[in-house]
Enzyme design. Structure first.
Site: not given
Ligand SMILES: Cc1cc2nc3c(=O)[nH]c(=O)nc-3n(C[C@H](O)[C@H](O)[C@H](O)COP(=O)(O)OP(=O)(O)OC[C@H]3O[C@@H](n4cnc5c(N)ncnc54)[C@H](O)[C@@H]3O)c2cc1C
Length: 278
Positions: A195, A102, A200, A191
């Site tokens: 993907h 952050s 990518r 899984h």
């Protein structure tokens, strides 16, 4: 038949795999491996563990036939340090669970990405989202790198000056550039990780995120080598054909004519030649 420990994954736990100039990927933890996929699949058939060859064939069958849920039983948690522009692409993958540094809470470090000279390219003329393949001269690359680094130095000096004036960190940071490094814990099931990797690792993805995806794949190979091999065979190394292209393929095999012409024909022929999804 309960907890799966994978020695190859244990050996790389916590090791930093460097990516780009200052980034890294680290496997923080994993749940399951090839054995878990097999256990989960066989529970639906009520059959026990078999030989490695049978396990390998089962995993390959599951992946090929998109029987995806057993792969969701395997989970990997990574600690990743990446530039914010890579993180922006990364977080589009909604099925992950993540926590990021952050900038409201912490003072951001003076860590910026500058591409290596060989990665500096001109805008591609035929791909609006990509780089030209031709190399630029060493002098040109060096000027571009210096220009990026100079902007980063200025932005960080101004950020630092605001922090020293005790301006709120959440405001002081807002002019910091996309090349600033951020860090996150990122957890994904296998899984959805496949993907992510399919998208990518593809040549259409930006080079920098592809570099990270390549390291994630290497780590995944340690956790679930049989599943990773099936992914490489069917998703990474495979292409899909439309119904018209299938018709053209059949016609090629039968030695008869087909109806593909113009751009669709060019794309089909290029796909056959390059083995790439176009
Ligand atoms: C080369 C490349 C270029 C891109 N360019 C752009 C761009 O210019 N602009 C842009 O905005 N984006 C761009 N994207 C991002 C892209 O559109 C997708 O958002 C990103 O790839 C994530 O894909 P996903 O949604 O399939 O993955 P995930 O979010 O990981 O989801 C995985 C699968 O889960 C399902 N799913 C997840 N969440 C939902 C949901 N809420 N509702 C329904 N189904 C869901 C879908 O089936 C999805 O395929 C680009 C991506 C790539 C790889």
């Amino acid at each position: 038949m309960a907890h799966c420990t994978v020695p190859e994954a244990e050996a790389i736990l916590d090791r930093e795999f460097p990516v780009l100039d200052k980034g890294f990927v680290r496997l923080v933890d994993y749940l399951g491996g090839d054995e878990r996929i097999v256990q989960a699949a066989r529970v639906s058939y009520g059959k026990g563990t078999k030989t490695l060859r049978e396990d390998s064939a089962l995993i390959d069958y599951l992946l090929r036939h998109r029987h995806t849920s057993p792969f969701e039983q395997v989970v990997l948690t990574f600690h990743i340090k990446m530039p914010i522009f890579v993180a922006r692409q990364w977080v589009r993958h909604r099925t992950a669970r993540l926590n990021e540094i952050s900038g409201r809470y912490s003072v951001m470090k003076d860590d910026f990405y500058v591409p290596a000279a060989e990665d500096v390219s001109l805008q591609s003329s035929d791909n609006k989202q990509g780089r030209a393949a031709e190399a630029v001269s060493g002098g040109f690359a060096s000027d571009v790198r210096e220009s990026l680094a100079a902007g980063q130095r200025t932005a960080y000096a101004e950020y630092n000056a605001l922090i020293e004036k005790d301006v709120a960190r959440e405001l002081a940071r807002i002019n910091l550039p996309l090349s600033l490094y951020t860090e996150m814990y990122w957890q994904m099931d296998l899984h959805n990780l496949f993907h992510f990797l399919g998208l990518r690792l593809d040549s259409h993805a930006q080079k920098e995120i592809r570099d990270y995806a390549a390291v994630i794949l290497e780590i995944t190979r340690a956790v679930a080598p049989l599943a990773a091999a099936s992914f490489e065979r069917h998703i990474k190394g495979g292409v899909t054909f439309s119904s018209e292209e299938m018709e053209a393929l059949r016609a090629l095999l039968d030695g008869t004519g087909h109806s593909l012409t113009g751009k669709p024909l060019e794309r089909f022929e290029e796909k056959l030649r390059s083995g790439k999804q176009l």
